[in-house]
Design a protein around this motif. Structure first.
Motif, short mmCIF file in Angstrom:
data_model
loop_
_atom_site.label_atom_id
_atom_site.label_comp_id
_atom_site.label_asym_id
_atom_site.label_seq_id
_atom_site.Cartn_x
_atom_site.Cartn_y
_atom_site.Cartn_z
N ARG A 66 3.43 3.45 8.93
CA ARG A 66 2.21 3.90 8.28
C ARG A 66 1.25 2.73 8.29
O ARG A 66 1.61 1.62 7.96
CB ARG A 66 2.52 4.32 6.85
CG ARG A 66 3.43 5.53 6.79
CD ARG A 66 4.14 5.61 5.46
NE ARG A 66 3.20 5.89 4.37
CZ ARG A 66 3.60 5.97 3.10
NH1 ARG A 66 4.86 5.79 2.78
NH2 ARG A 66 2.73 6.21 2.15
N ILE B 60 0.84 -1.20 0.00
CA ILE B 60 0.00 0.00 0.00
C ILE B 60 0.88 1.25 0.00
O ILE B 60 0.70 2.16 -0.81
CB ILE B 60 -0.94 -0.01 1.22
CG1 ILE B 60 -1.91 -1.19 1.14
CG2 ILE B 60 -1.72 1.29 1.31
CD1 ILE B 60 -2.63 -1.50 2.44
N SER B 61 1.86 1.26 0.90
CA SER B 61 2.75 2.43 0.98
C SER B 61 3.44 2.65 -0.35
O SER B 61 3.57 3.78 -0.82
CB SER B 61 3.81 2.22 2.06
OG SER B 61 3.20 2.18 3.32
N GLU B 62 3.89 1.58 -0.97
CA GLU B 62 4.63 1.74 -2.22
C GLU B 62 3.74 2.23 -3.35
O GLU B 62 4.16 3.06 -4.16
CB GLU B 62 5.31 0.42 -2.59
CG GLU B 62 6.56 0.23 -1.76
CD GLU B 62 7.16 -1.14 -1.90
OE1 GLU B 62 8.19 -1.37 -1.24
OE2 GLU B 62 6.61 -1.97 -2.63
N ALA B 63 2.51 1.73 -3.40
CA ALA B 63 1.60 2.21 -4.45
C ALA B 63 1.31 3.69 -4.25
O ALA B 63 1.25 4.47 -5.21
CB ALA B 63 0.31 1.40 -4.43
N ILE B 64 1.13 4.09 -2.99
CA ILE B 64 0.85 5.50 -2.69
C ILE B 64 2.05 6.37 -3.08
O ILE B 64 1.90 7.40 -3.74
CB ILE B 64 0.51 5.67 -1.20
CG1 ILE B 64 -0.88 5.08 -0.92
CG2 ILE B 64 0.56 7.13 -0.79
CD1 ILE B 64 -1.23 5.02 0.53
N ASP B 65 3.24 5.91 -2.71
CA ASP B 65 4.44 6.68 -3.05
C ASP B 65 4.64 6.75 -4.56
O ASP B 65 5.04 7.78 -5.10
CB ASP B 65 5.67 6.03 -2.41
CG ASP B 65 5.59 6.04 -0.90
OD1 ASP B 65 4.79 6.84 -0.36
OD2 ASP B 65 6.29 5.24 -0.25
N PHE B 66 4.33 5.64 -5.21
CA PHE B 66 4.54 5.57 -6.66
C PHE B 66 3.73 6.64 -7.38
O PHE B 66 4.16 7.22 -8.36
CB PHE B 66 4.14 4.19 -7.17
CG PHE B 66 4.52 3.93 -8.59
CD1 PHE B 66 5.82 3.58 -8.92
CD2 PHE B 66 3.59 4.06 -9.61
CE1 PHE B 66 6.18 3.35 -10.23
CE2 PHE B 66 3.94 3.84 -10.93
CZ PHE B 66 5.24 3.48 -11.24
N LEU C 197 6.49 -3.89 -5.45
CA LEU C 197 5.37 -3.69 -6.36
C LEU C 197 5.54 -4.54 -7.61
O LEU C 197 4.60 -4.82 -8.31
CB LEU C 197 5.29 -2.23 -6.79
CG LEU C 197 4.45 -1.29 -5.94
CD1 LEU C 197 4.58 0.10 -6.46
CD2 LEU C 197 3.00 -1.72 -5.94
N ALA D 111 9.24 5.31 3.26
CA ALA D 111 8.43 4.32 3.96
C ALA D 111 9.20 3.67 5.10
O ALA D 111 8.65 3.36 6.14
CB ALA D 111 7.95 3.26 2.99
N THR E 224 10.28 9.24 -3.21
CA THR E 224 9.63 9.21 -1.90
C THR E 224 9.52 7.80 -1.36
O THR E 224 9.18 7.61 -0.21
CB THR E 224 8.23 9.80 -2.00
OG1 THR E 224 7.59 9.23 -3.14
CG2 THR E 224 8.28 11.30 -2.14
N ALA E 225 9.77 6.82 -2.22
CA ALA E 225 9.54 5.44 -1.80
C ALA E 225 10.35 5.05 -0.57
O ALA E 225 9.88 4.32 0.29
CB ALA E 225 9.84 4.49 -2.94
N THR F 266 1.92 10.45 -1.23
CA THR F 266 2.40 10.26 0.14
C THR F 266 1.85 11.31 1.10
O THR F 266 1.38 10.99 2.19
CB THR F 266 3.93 10.28 0.15
OG1 THR F 266 4.39 9.57 -0.98
CG2 THR F 266 4.47 9.66 1.41
N LEU G 157 11.14 -0.21 -5.54
CA LEU G 157 9.91 -0.63 -6.19
C LEU G 157 9.81 -2.15 -6.24
O LEU G 157 8.89 -2.68 -6.81
CB LEU G 157 9.86 -0.05 -7.59
CG LEU G 157 9.93 1.47 -7.58
CD1 LEU G 157 10.23 2.01 -8.95
CD2 LEU G 157 8.63 2.04 -7.05
#
Lengths: 256, 367
Positions: free
Chosen positions: B36, A121-127, B8, B30, B26-27, A131, B5
């Motif tokens: 989060r 989820i975090s990665e999809a949001i950041d992608f 994903l 996390a 920004t990745a 964020t 990435l």
């Protein structure tokens, strides 16, 4: 690979004078990259996309995605292989961006989010550069931001195949370009196969690897942007006088 | 770039953790940010507010329960007579509990299934059917007819008829070529309206005394509820609600609408039919027990959405139940001890409840 065999959909009662038929369509969409579905209104682009995404019943024929028959396979299984986003998205539930994207993990966790899910989820949001907005409610976002949140949800689903029905609708120039660039990255960096219905042939030419042109319910052209971006081809597909000129970033269709 | 990435990606990540500072996307944030999380409760403040409201409602519920059981008890406190009277009043509390439980679960689930926060199961002809059965009995058999529709077999038959009516309507309209929830609702409203008119017509030609008896039956009436139905109504309601509770996570997805639910691998049509069948069971229990409570479910569900402010049905259900209990027990307590008119609790629910509802809606400006 997405493989359609003699796929057809009938609207209205068969034999009636107002009956509209989509298909039969037989086409193979290769895995990887972006494939754009283009064509005039009513050509059946969205119908075909929605049938591939098994949101619409198929009246005849067979659709396979990565070897799975989308009609016969359990919906749960398909949900881990392909994700589809339709044009109209309105939720009565009040959700934050992160909660919405979290729903994308439902096929994997059935609602019990694990650490693994949270990371996706975090990665999809950041992608999708959401964020800073992940705690916001959807009704506090602009149309472009909301569209990005929906796309983040289908990306978080983690499927090889991502189907999008006119994701550029209602987006202004800046947001449309951003969206296409992000989808390009999803295809290039994440290895997703993106199939997308586009209205603007120039967006399709600039960002997609293959263009599938439909007209009157059947596929009339299928090829690389260079093959499709020809005066004669586009004029035939769209029934409009189109001139292709060489633009700074590739061929441009002029039809105004 | 590839590193962050990696998760994903569908193919396994190339490497992990060796080039974390690359690309400056920004990745990588996390890993460094505080954890989060997703979940139904968004912020600490949200959680505090939810549990605060729950505690307040719980307190009020206890207060009104104690009031109903103990207030205005003519016997001295602690004597045998005192406890005897209190025990007799337990039935009232149970009736209120069952009715609220059914209405809250049914309305929230129904609105989730129909993806709509304005209509309620009452609109779908449930209560019209109840009214039509009761009115028909008096119309055809006179005052004696009311006894014909009172009794345990009648209770079960009436509940069965309502469930059957609803299930046939739903399956017919949701399978087959309509498969459209709006058409189903429209048909439900039309059938409800038709049954209502039929009842009104029959009521017109009743004698005043027959009409009087009938009106007493048709008013949502806690004090006059048939306590002997409780041993059957409670387990049936619990079973139906239990299934809904177990499916709560799917309900969360169903609430996102057909396309999104199907995309996420939840068979929307099947889920909606299951939900609606359970809703009809719950509504049948509530209506057979006390008669129509048109506004209660709507009020309770709407207030629960406002206060809980979450998608999670496991948070919405308890909130809706507590709101409903507070409202119904409070209304009963006030009507009984201040206005000496315990028969007409729906009046106060519609008056006070309506005002509260409008205030909340005006302040928040959304459903």
């Amino acid at each position: 690979m997405i493989s359609l065999t003699e796929v057809a959909k009938n609207y209205g009662s068969a034999g009636a004078s107002d009956a509209v038929a989509i298909g039969p369509v037989s086409v193979d969409i290769a895995a990887g990259g972006i494939t754009a579905l283009v064509g005039p209104n009513g050509a059946g682009k969205s119908t075909i996309l929605t049938m591939i995404g098994r949101l619409l019943d198929v009246d005849a024929g067979r659709i396979e995605v990565a070897g799975h028959d989308v009609v016969k396979s359990p919906s749960k299984t398909i949900a881990k292989i392909l994700s589809i986003l339709r044009q109209e998205n309105h939720f009565v539930t009040r959700l934050t961006v992160r909660q919405l994207v979290g729903f994308g993990r439902f096929p994997h966790s059935q609602g019990r989010l694990t650490h693994e899910d949270e990371r996706h989820i975090s990665e999809a949001i950041d992608f999708l550069d959401l964020t800073a907005l992940e705690g916001r409610y959807l009704d506090q976002l602009s149309g472009g931001q909301r569209q990005r949140a929906y796309v983040a949800m289908v990306l978080a689903q983690g499927t090889d195949y991502v189907l999008l029905d006119e994701p550029l609708n209602n987006l202004d120039m800046q947001h449309a370009v951003q969206m296409m660039q992000q989808l390009r990255r999803a295809a290039d960096e994440l290895g997703r196969t993106v199939v997308i219905v586009l209205h603007d042939i120039n967006f399709a030419a600039r960002y997609s690897d293959r263009i599938l042109a439909m007209k009157d319910g059947v596929v009339v052209e299928h090829g690389t942007p260079a093959e499709i971006m020809q005066d004669a081809v586009l004029t035939r597909v769209f029934d409009t006088e189109v001139t292709v000129i060489e633009g700074p970033g590739g061929p441009l269709a002029v039809y105004y | 770039m590839t590193t962050q990435l990696g998760h994903l990606r569908r193919t396994p990540p190339v490497s992990s953790g060796t080039e974390t500072a690359s690309a400056g996307t920004t990745a990588c944030a996390a890993a460094t940010q505080p954890r989060r999380h997703s979940g139904a409760i968004t912020t600490r403040r949200h959680g505090v507010r939810y549990w605060g409201v729950m505690a307040l409602l719980g307190g009020l519920s206890v207060f009104f329960t104690a009031g109903i059981l103990g207030y205005d008890n003519p016997m001295p406190f602690g004597s045998d007579g005192y406890w005897l009277i209190a025990r007799m009043r337990v039935e009232t509390v149970l009736v209120i509990g069952v009715v609220v439980f059914c209405q809250a679960m049914a309305t929230v689930s129904f609105q989730t299934a129909t993806n709509n926060r304005i209509i309620t199961p009452s609109i779908m002809g449930f209560e019209s059917l109840y009214v039509a059965i009761q009115t028909g009995a008096v119309f055809f058999f006179g005052i004696a007819g009311i006894t014909l529709v009172t009794g345990l077999p009648q209770f079960l038959m009436q509940a069965g008829a309502m469930v059957l009516f609803a299930t046939i309507l739903y399956t017919w309209l949701l399978s087959g070529k309509f498969s459209n929830i709006h058409i189903m609702l429209l048909v439900g409203v039309v059938i409800g309206g038709g049954l209502g008119s039929l009842s009104t017509f029959m009521q017109r030609v009743l004698t005043p005394s027959e009409f009087d008896v009938l009106t007493a039956r048709l008013f949502g009436n806690i004090g006059n509820a048939r306590g002997e139905y409780l041993p059957y109504a409670i387990p049936i309601a619990l079973a139906a609600a239990g299934v809904l509770w177990l499916r709560a996570r799917r309900l969360n997805v169903v609430a996102l609408g057909r396309n999104t639910a199907d995309n996420l691998g939840v068979d929307h049509r099947r889920e909606v039919m299951i939900i609606l069948a359970l809703v009809s069971v719950l509504m049948a229990m509530s209506t057979s027990l006390v008669g129509p409570m048109t506004f209660l479910g709507f009020l309770v569900a709407t207030l629960a959405y406002q206060f809980a402010d979450t998608y999670s049905h496991r948070m919405l259900f308890p909130m809706a139940m507590l709101i409903g209990y507070t409202v119904l027990a409070g209304a009963y307590f006030i009507m009984r001890n201040i206005f000496y008119a315990q028969g007409a609790v729906t009046l106060i629910i519609e008056l006070i409840g309506g005002i509260v509802f409008l205030i909340v809606l005006m302040r928040k400006g959304r459903l």
